[in-house]
Motif scaffolding. Structure first.
Motif, PDB file in Angstrom:
ATOM      1  N   GLY A  94      13.999   4.157   1.114  1.00  0.00           N
ATOM      2  CA  GLY A  94      14.493   3.845   2.449  1.00  0.00           C
ATOM      3  C   GLY A  94      13.938   4.728   3.538  1.00  0.00           C
ATOM      4  O   GLY A  94      14.432   4.701   4.669  1.00  0.00           O
ATOM      5  N   GLN A  95      12.905   5.501   3.242  1.00  0.00           N
ATOM      6  CA  GLN A  95      12.327   6.420   4.218  1.00  0.00           C
ATOM      7  C   GLN A  95      10.811   6.246   4.246  1.00  0.00           C
ATOM      8  O   GLN A  95      10.083   6.957   3.561  1.00  0.00           O
ATOM      9  N   PRO A  96      10.289   5.290   5.021  1.00  0.00           N
ATOM     10  CA  PRO A  96       8.839   5.060   5.050  1.00  0.00           C
ATOM     11  C   PRO A  96       8.074   6.294   5.500  1.00  0.00           C
ATOM     12  O   PRO A  96       8.485   6.998   6.432  1.00  0.00           O
ATOM     13  N   VAL A  97       6.954   6.545   4.829  1.00  0.00           N
ATOM     14  CA  VAL A  97       6.071   7.632   5.238  1.00  0.00           C
ATOM     15  C   VAL A  97       4.849   7.105   5.979  1.00  0.00           C
ATOM     16  O   VAL A  97       4.149   7.870   6.648  1.00  0.00           O
ATOM     17  N   ALA A  98       4.597   5.791   5.870  1.00  0.00           N
ATOM     18  CA  ALA A  98       3.427   5.206   6.531  1.00  0.00           C
ATOM     19  C   ALA A  98       3.592   3.696   6.617  1.00  0.00           C
ATOM     20  O   ALA A  98       4.349   3.087   5.857  1.00  0.00           O
ATOM     21  N   ALA A  99       2.877   3.114   7.560  1.00  0.00           N
ATOM     22  CA  ALA A  99       2.770   1.658   7.674  1.00  0.00           C
ATOM     23  C   ALA A  99       1.298   1.316   7.836  1.00  0.00           C
ATOM     24  O   ALA A  99       0.563   2.009   8.544  1.00  0.00           O
ATOM     25  N   LEU A 100       0.871   0.261   7.170  1.00  0.00           N
ATOM     26  CA  LEU A 100      -0.509  -0.187   7.292  1.00  0.00           C
ATOM     27  C   LEU A 100      -0.532  -1.598   7.870  1.00  0.00           C
ATOM     28  O   LEU A 100       0.137  -2.497   7.366  1.00  0.00           O
ATOM     29  N   VAL A 101      -1.294  -1.759   8.964  1.00  0.00           N
ATOM     30  CA  VAL A 101      -1.495  -3.057   9.596  1.00  0.00           C
ATOM     31  C   VAL A 101      -2.867  -3.551   9.162  1.00  0.00           C
ATOM     32  O   VAL A 101      -3.868  -2.842   9.317  1.00  0.00           O
ATOM     33  N   HIS A 102      -2.929  -4.777   8.606  1.00  0.00           N
ATOM     34  CA  HIS A 102      -4.152  -5.244   7.953  1.00  0.00           C
ATOM     35  C   HIS A 102      -4.681  -6.516   8.613  1.00  0.00           C
ATOM     36  O   HIS A 102      -4.457  -7.627   8.115  1.00  0.00           O
ATOM     37  N   PRO A 103      -5.405  -6.370   9.730  1.00  0.00           N
ATOM     38  CA  PRO A 103      -5.965  -7.559  10.388  1.00  0.00           C
ATOM     39  C   PRO A 103      -7.231  -8.092   9.726  1.00  0.00           C
ATOM     40  O   PRO A 103      -7.642  -9.223   9.983  1.00  0.00           O
ATOM     41  N   GLY A 104      -7.867  -7.299   8.882  1.00  0.00           N
ATOM     42  CA  GLY A 104      -9.130  -7.709   8.264  1.00  0.00           C
ATOM     43  C   GLY A 104      -8.927  -8.612   7.069  1.00  0.00           C
ATOM     44  O   GLY A 104      -7.825  -8.791   6.558  1.00  0.00           O
ATOM     45  N   ASP A 105     -10.035  -9.194   6.598  1.00  0.00           N
ATOM     46  CA  ASP A 105      -9.998 -10.079   5.433  1.00  0.00           C
ATOM     47  C   ASP A 105     -10.341  -9.365   4.139  1.00  0.00           C
ATOM     48  O   ASP A 105     -10.160  -9.923   3.049  1.00  0.00           O
ATOM     49  N   THR A 106     -10.859  -8.148   4.233  1.00  0.00           N
ATOM     50  CA  THR A 106     -11.253  -7.401   3.044  1.00  0.00           C
ATOM     51  C   THR A 106     -10.328  -6.203   2.856  1.00  0.00           C
ATOM     52  O   THR A 106      -9.593  -5.810   3.758  1.00  0.00           O
ATOM     53  N   VAL A 107     -10.393  -5.628   1.673  1.00  0.00           N
ATOM     54  CA  VAL A 107      -9.482  -4.541   1.309  1.00  0.00           C
ATOM     55  C   VAL A 107     -10.065  -3.198   1.740  1.00  0.00           C
ATOM     56  O   VAL A 107     -11.244  -2.920   1.493  1.00  0.00           O
ATOM     57  N   PRO A 108      -9.278  -2.350   2.379  1.00  0.00           N
ATOM     58  CA  PRO A 108      -9.782  -1.022   2.748  1.00  0.00           C
ATOM     59  C   PRO A 108      -9.970  -0.137   1.521  1.00  0.00           C
ATOM     60  O   PRO A 108      -9.149  -0.164   0.602  1.00  0.00           O
TER      61      PRO A 108
END
Length: 218
Positions: free
Chosen positions: A78-92
């Motif tokens: 219940g305590q997020p350390v990060a958020a990732l926003v993924h607008p691309g089509d490939t995997v980082p």
């Protein structure tokens, strides 16, 4: 390779390789990765910011909406350390060597794709929901976030006297909330963040293209 500071990113990359839609959670490697939904809106670029702060960051929008993933420790989901926003089509597969600081003095990070040129208004409903949720926490003895938000509202000359103080059940139960925007055509994501500031870092695919943005809270 991923920066050693982001030890959860191999797990995040593995999770992003799953093409399934909808909300899901995957546990492993000591981390919980949760796909919480899409940032949607009519703007060509999304915004990451504190509506009571001085600065923000942006990301391109994917047609139909941009997926967002939350990262938390398995023993503290219940305590997020990060958020990732993924607008691309490939995997980082790697990150830039540096990131950009995003001030979050109110303790609330907001992501939206509202085309409004005003600063606070796209996030006003989220501020009100956070205000009520933090009142409930304060009643339970955890009031520092409420007092911090109160101070930042005062600095912004916003009077919350007529804002609700009874929260919607479940709001910010896991330190985040996604709600429809005021137009009813998009979404707004709010995440309780460190008032001392957050950080955004570009994530790259195997070809060196920027395909995601990582927002870290610690």
């Amino acid at each position: 390779m991923f920066d050693d500071d982001y030890e959860y990113l191999p797990a995040l990359t593995t999770a992003l390789a799953d093409p399934s839609e909808g909300k899901w959670t995957i546990d492993g490697w000591g981390w919980r990765i949760e796909r919480i939904g899409l940032i949607q809106g009519s703007a060509g670029h999304g915004t990451i910011y504190d509506p009571l702060g001085p600065e923000g960051s942006g990301f391109p929008m994917r047609p139909g909406g941009t997926p967002v993933y939350l990262v938390s420790r398995e023993d503290a989901p219940g305590q997020p350390v990060a958020a990732l926003v993924h607008p691309g089509d490939t995997v980082p597969v790697s990150t830039e060597d540096w990131g950009d600081r995003v001030a979050t003095p109110s303790g609330l990070a907001v992501l939206h794709a509202d085309p409004s040129t005003t600063w606070i208004e796209p996030s006003t409903p989220m501020l009100k929901r956070a205000w009520a949720a933090l009142h409930a926490r304060a009643a339970g003895g955890d009031g520092w976030r409420l007092e911090n938000l109160r101070e930042m509202l005062q600095r912004a000359s916003i009077d919350p006297a007529d804002w609700p103080v009874e929260p919607v059940e479940g709001d910010f139960a896991d330190d985040w909330l996604m709600i429809p925007d005021e137009a009813g055509t998009g979404t707004v994501l709010g995440i309780l963040a460190d008032p001392d500031g957050s950080n955004t870092t570009a994530c790259l695919d195997a070809e060196g293209n920027t395909v995601a943005a990582l927002l870290t809270f610690e």
